[in-house]
Write a protein that holds these residues in place. Structure first.
Motif, mmCIF file in Angstrom:
data_model
loop_
_atom_site.group_PDB
_atom_site.id
_atom_site.type_symbol
_atom_site.label_atom_id
_atom_site.label_comp_id
_atom_site.label_asym_id
_atom_site.label_seq_id
_atom_site.Cartn_x
_atom_site.Cartn_y
_atom_site.Cartn_z
ATOM 1 N N ASN A 68 0.838 -1.210 0.000
ATOM 2 C CA ASN A 68 0.000 0.000 0.000
ATOM 3 C C ASN A 68 0.868 1.253 0.000
ATOM 4 O O ASN A 68 0.663 2.172 -0.799
ATOM 5 C CB ASN A 68 -0.891 0.041 1.244
ATOM 6 C CG ASN A 68 -2.033 -0.961 1.169
ATOM 7 O OD1 ASN A 68 -2.294 -1.504 0.089
ATOM 8 N ND2 ASN A 68 -2.676 -1.208 2.277
ATOM 9 N N ALA B 179 -7.780 -5.816 5.665
ATOM 10 C CA ALA B 179 -8.649 -6.733 6.418
ATOM 11 C C ALA B 179 -7.843 -7.959 6.835
ATOM 12 O O ALA B 179 -7.956 -8.438 7.980
ATOM 13 C CB ALA B 179 -9.847 -7.151 5.586
ATOM 14 N N ARG C 15 2.479 1.844 -3.193
ATOM 15 C CA ARG C 15 1.502 2.253 -4.207
ATOM 16 C C ARG C 15 1.229 3.751 -4.133
ATOM 17 O O ARG C 15 1.069 4.430 -5.122
ATOM 18 C CB ARG C 15 0.209 1.470 -3.983
ATOM 19 C CG ARG C 15 -0.731 1.525 -5.164
ATOM 20 C CD ARG C 15 -1.994 0.737 -4.890
ATOM 21 N NE ARG C 15 -1.773 -0.688 -4.737
ATOM 22 C CZ ARG C 15 -2.614 -1.510 -4.098
ATOM 23 N NH1 ARG C 15 -3.711 -1.025 -3.533
ATOM 24 N NH2 ARG C 15 -2.351 -2.782 -4.014
ATOM 25 N N ARG D 90 -12.336 0.433 0.053
ATOM 26 C CA ARG D 90 -11.293 1.193 -0.645
ATOM 27 C C ARG D 90 -11.604 2.660 -0.452
ATOM 28 O O ARG D 90 -12.703 3.101 -0.791
ATOM 29 C CB ARG D 90 -11.267 0.834 -2.129
ATOM 30 C CG ARG D 90 -10.554 -0.492 -2.345
ATOM 31 C CD ARG D 90 -10.726 -0.968 -3.721
ATOM 32 N NE ARG D 90 -12.132 -1.104 -4.022
ATOM 33 C CZ ARG D 90 -12.599 -1.955 -4.919
ATOM 34 N NH1 ARG D 90 -11.786 -2.712 -5.595
ATOM 35 N NH2 ARG D 90 -13.875 -2.024 -5.158
ATOM 36 N N ASP E 262 4.711 6.240 5.370
ATOM 37 C CA ASP E 262 5.064 6.588 3.989
ATOM 38 C C ASP E 262 4.949 8.089 3.769
ATOM 39 O O ASP E 262 4.602 8.835 4.693
ATOM 40 C CB ASP E 262 4.184 5.806 3.006
ATOM 41 C CG ASP E 262 2.715 6.119 3.176
ATOM 42 O OD1 ASP E 262 2.360 7.308 3.229
ATOM 43 O OD2 ASP E 262 1.896 5.154 3.293
ATOM 44 N N ALA F 66 -8.244 -4.723 -4.256
ATOM 45 C CA ALA F 66 -9.620 -5.188 -4.049
ATOM 46 C C ALA F 66 -10.162 -4.701 -2.710
ATOM 47 O O ALA F 66 -11.338 -4.802 -2.427
ATOM 48 C CB ALA F 66 -9.665 -6.705 -4.092
ATOM 49 N N PHE G 118 1.054 3.302 9.834
ATOM 50 C CA PHE G 118 0.369 2.106 10.376
ATOM 51 C C PHE G 118 1.195 1.560 11.535
ATOM 52 O O PHE G 118 2.413 1.460 11.436
ATOM 53 C CB PHE G 118 0.215 1.048 9.271
ATOM 54 C CG PHE G 118 -0.828 1.436 8.258
ATOM 55 C CD1 PHE G 118 -2.127 0.973 8.372
ATOM 56 C CD2 PHE G 118 -0.516 2.293 7.208
ATOM 57 C CE1 PHE G 118 -3.105 1.347 7.454
ATOM 58 C CE2 PHE G 118 -1.482 2.683 6.295
ATOM 59 C CZ PHE G 118 -2.784 2.213 6.412
ATOM 60 N N ILE H 261 -4.367 9.504 4.640
ATOM 61 C CA ILE H 261 -5.711 8.886 4.593
ATOM 62 C C ILE H 261 -6.755 9.915 4.996
ATOM 63 O O ILE H 261 -6.574 10.648 5.981
ATOM 64 C CB ILE H 261 -5.769 7.673 5.552
ATOM 65 C CG1 ILE H 261 -4.697 6.658 5.154
ATOM 66 C CG2 ILE H 261 -7.137 7.015 5.535
ATOM 67 C CD1 ILE H 261 -4.232 5.801 6.281
ATOM 68 N N ASP I 239 -10.421 6.007 -1.500
ATOM 69 C CA ASP I 239 -10.776 6.812 -2.661
ATOM 70 C C ASP I 239 -10.991 5.820 -3.795
ATOM 71 O O ASP I 239 -10.069 5.384 -4.451
ATOM 72 C CB ASP I 239 -9.611 7.768 -2.956
ATOM 73 C CG ASP I 239 -9.967 8.693 -4.116
ATOM 74 O OD1 ASP I 239 -10.859 8.325 -4.892
ATOM 75 O OD2 ASP I 239 -9.337 9.765 -4.226
ATOM 76 N N ARG J 52 -9.421 6.166 -7.322
ATOM 77 C CA ARG J 52 -7.963 6.076 -7.313
ATOM 78 C C ARG J 52 -7.515 4.636 -7.022
ATOM 79 O O ARG J 52 -6.676 4.077 -7.691
ATOM 80 C CB ARG J 52 -7.426 7.019 -6.230
ATOM 81 C CG ARG J 52 -5.937 7.056 -6.173
ATOM 82 C CD ARG J 52 -5.459 7.947 -5.069
ATOM 83 N NE ARG J 52 -5.906 7.450 -3.771
ATOM 84 C CZ ARG J 52 -5.578 8.047 -2.633
ATOM 85 N NH1 ARG J 52 -4.874 9.147 -2.632
ATOM 86 N NH2 ARG J 52 -5.986 7.561 -1.508
#
Ligand code: ATP
Ligand code: MG
Length: 476
Positions: free
Chosen positions: A367, A431, A370, A414, A395, A426, A457, A400, A416, A419
């Motif tokens: 994530n 989760a 990305r 998800r 990051d 997915a 996180f 968020i 946004d 995006r």
């Protein structure tokens, strides 16, 4: 033949009836005792007053008998009859042979029974008797009689008054009993209404327990608690059903997208309209979609296994996070490029499953990678905080949105959407992170960095017990 069960007696009626029956029994007992005592007192008093009449005449009797016996007895009888004559009092005198010598009685014949002490009842009269003459050789017997009628009248009146008062007391008791029982049972009535409503499906209905006595209040509290618990259970059941429905809908939707794409490419290939280069592109696209489906199915499988039995899906051991991260350095460079992931780890040994932790770390790094622009570092830290080990992934991406924060770890969520879809996820990665961390008795949270843009996180894990650390050091 059908028999209808008789309606059970109402508690209120039973209580009042029992109380009234008890009081009636008491009043009857008191009345009977009073009757017996009063009758005895009246008879004794009457007898005593008759006896006192005789006592007054004792000297005369003695004198007459000693002066002229035996011929004097008939004269004495006449004197006595005259002296003792009084309204309502009858006199009977008989000689020692039982012959009637004088009488003012209206009873036609016969002599009353002797009653030298106490009294006797004869022909509706109270009777006392006394021996005339020397006690050893009496010359005759004297009887004084008085009608018992007035006594019975007094007794009857007394009983009538008593009966009337008893009736009043019984009525008052029944009425007051009914009022007091009604008042005491009012909370029970409210509880009955509440339980009927619960039985009709209105879960969560509670009874008002104001003014309820202790026992009823406790019962009511139990009913209210039960009602709330049932309502909560139903709400929970409904929520989990809704969650399951959403999950299935989302999963189906996610699987349908690549399937539709593959079907499209297949029909193009089938039609034979594609040249060699286009066919190669179609096949490559189909492979990509298949890989996407596989990833999705694997993610779903992981989640369902963690859901079903979290304990069997993790195999925790003493894990030194700093050493573990150092071991992963080549993989990190290989996956994300040189210098993209910066690791700052202090030695801290947690109780965790290395396989599962790798899954957690790579989901978070994927994530971060990305969303973080190229050239910006992603920072991974490991440290001890109190009696816990903390692993963070930070990051330099956009961070968020506040609205997304509470839902980030939900399945298929998800942030946004546009995006994320573009970025290809997915919405299952976080989760899985949460399910996996929780199966290892840890927690995970997301926030925005306080030092500029970017997401942070935090995975908190329990420390390994000291003996486990020693054992794992000995093994390695
Ligand atoms: N580092 C991050 N920075 C900004 N947003 C993030 C970050 N990590 C996750 N998110 C947001 O959280 C959402 C859920 O992330 P998650 O990893 O569960 O799903 P995904 O990455 O979209 O898909 P998958 O992981 O299943 O491939 C993402 O769609 C994104 O909106
Ligand atoms: Mg992800």
């Amino acid at each position: 033949m059908s028999t209808v069960a008789p309606a059970p007696p109402s508690l209120r009626r039973t209580l009042v009836l029992r109380q009234t029956i008890l009081l009636t029994l008491l009043l009857v007992m008191i009345g009977a005792t009073q009757f017996v005592v009063l009758r005895s007192v009246l008879l004794h008093t009457t007898a005593a007053s008759l006896r006192s009449e005789v006592a007054v005449l004792e000297p005369i009797i003695h004198h007459s008998l000693t002066r002229n016996r035996p011929a004097g007895f008939s004269a004495l009888a006449a004197i006595l009859l005259e002296r003792l004559h009084a309204p309502g009092v009858e006199v009977i005198i008989a000689n020692r042979y039982g012959m009637l010598m004088a009488s003012s009685s209206t009873v036609p014949q016969g002599l009353p029974p002797p009653a030298p002490t106490g009294y006797a009842l004869w022909q509706g009269r109270v009777v006392v008797s006394a021996a005339l003459g020397p006690p050893r050789h009496p010359l005759g017997t004297l009887w004084l009689l008085t009608g018992a009628g007035p006594l019975w009248t007094i007794l009857r009146r007394d009983m009538e008054v008593y009966g009337l008062l008893s009736l009043l007391a019984l009525t008052a008791t029944a009425v007051m009993g009914l009022i007091s029982v009604n008042r005491s049972l009012a909370p029970l009535q409210r509880m009955l209404k509440a339980t009927s409503r619960i039985a009709a499906g209105n879960y969560g209905t509670t009874a008002d327990l104001a003014g309820a006595p202790e026992e009823l209040a406790r019962l009511g509290e139990a009913i209210n608690t039960m009602s709330r618990a049932v309502a909560d259970a139903f709400a929970g059941e409904r929520a989990s059903q809704e969650q399951m429905r959403r999950f299935l809908a989302d999963a189906s939707h996610e699987l349908r997208t690549p399937l539709t794409a593959i079907r499209g490419f297949l029909s193009l290939l089938d039609a034979g309209e594609l040249d060699a280069a286009e066919s190669a592109t179609a096949l490559a696209a189909m492979r990509q979609q298949t890989a996407r489906m596989q990833r999705l199915v694997e993610s779903l499988l992981t989640l369902s296994r963690l859901d079903a039995s979290p304990e069997t899906q993790v195999h925790p051991q003493a894990l030194d996070l700093a050493a573990w991260l150092a071991g992963l350095a080549p993989t990190l460079t290989g996956l994300y490029g040189e210098g993209r992931v910066a690791v700052q780890a202090q030695p801290v040994t947690v109780w965790a499953d290395p396989e599962r932790m790798q899954e957690v770390l790579f989901n978070l790094l994927d994530n971060a990678h990305r969303y973080t622009p190229p050239g910006q570092p992603i920072t991974v830290t490991a440290a001890r905080e109190g009696n816990q080990g903390v692993l963070t992934v930070a990051d330099r991406g956009p961070g968020i949105r506040e609205a997304d924060l509470p839902h980030l770890f939900e399945r298929f969520y998800r942030g946004d959407r546009g995006r994320s879809r573009h970025q290809g996820g997915a919405g299952l990665g976080l989760a899985i992170v949460r399910a996996s961390v929780e199966a290892q008795k840890g927690t995970v949270s997301a926030a925005n960095r306080s030092d500029g843009p970017g997401a942070l996180f935090r995975v908190v894990l329990p420390l390994a017990a000291p003996h486990a650390v020693t054992a794992s050091a000995a093994r390695s």
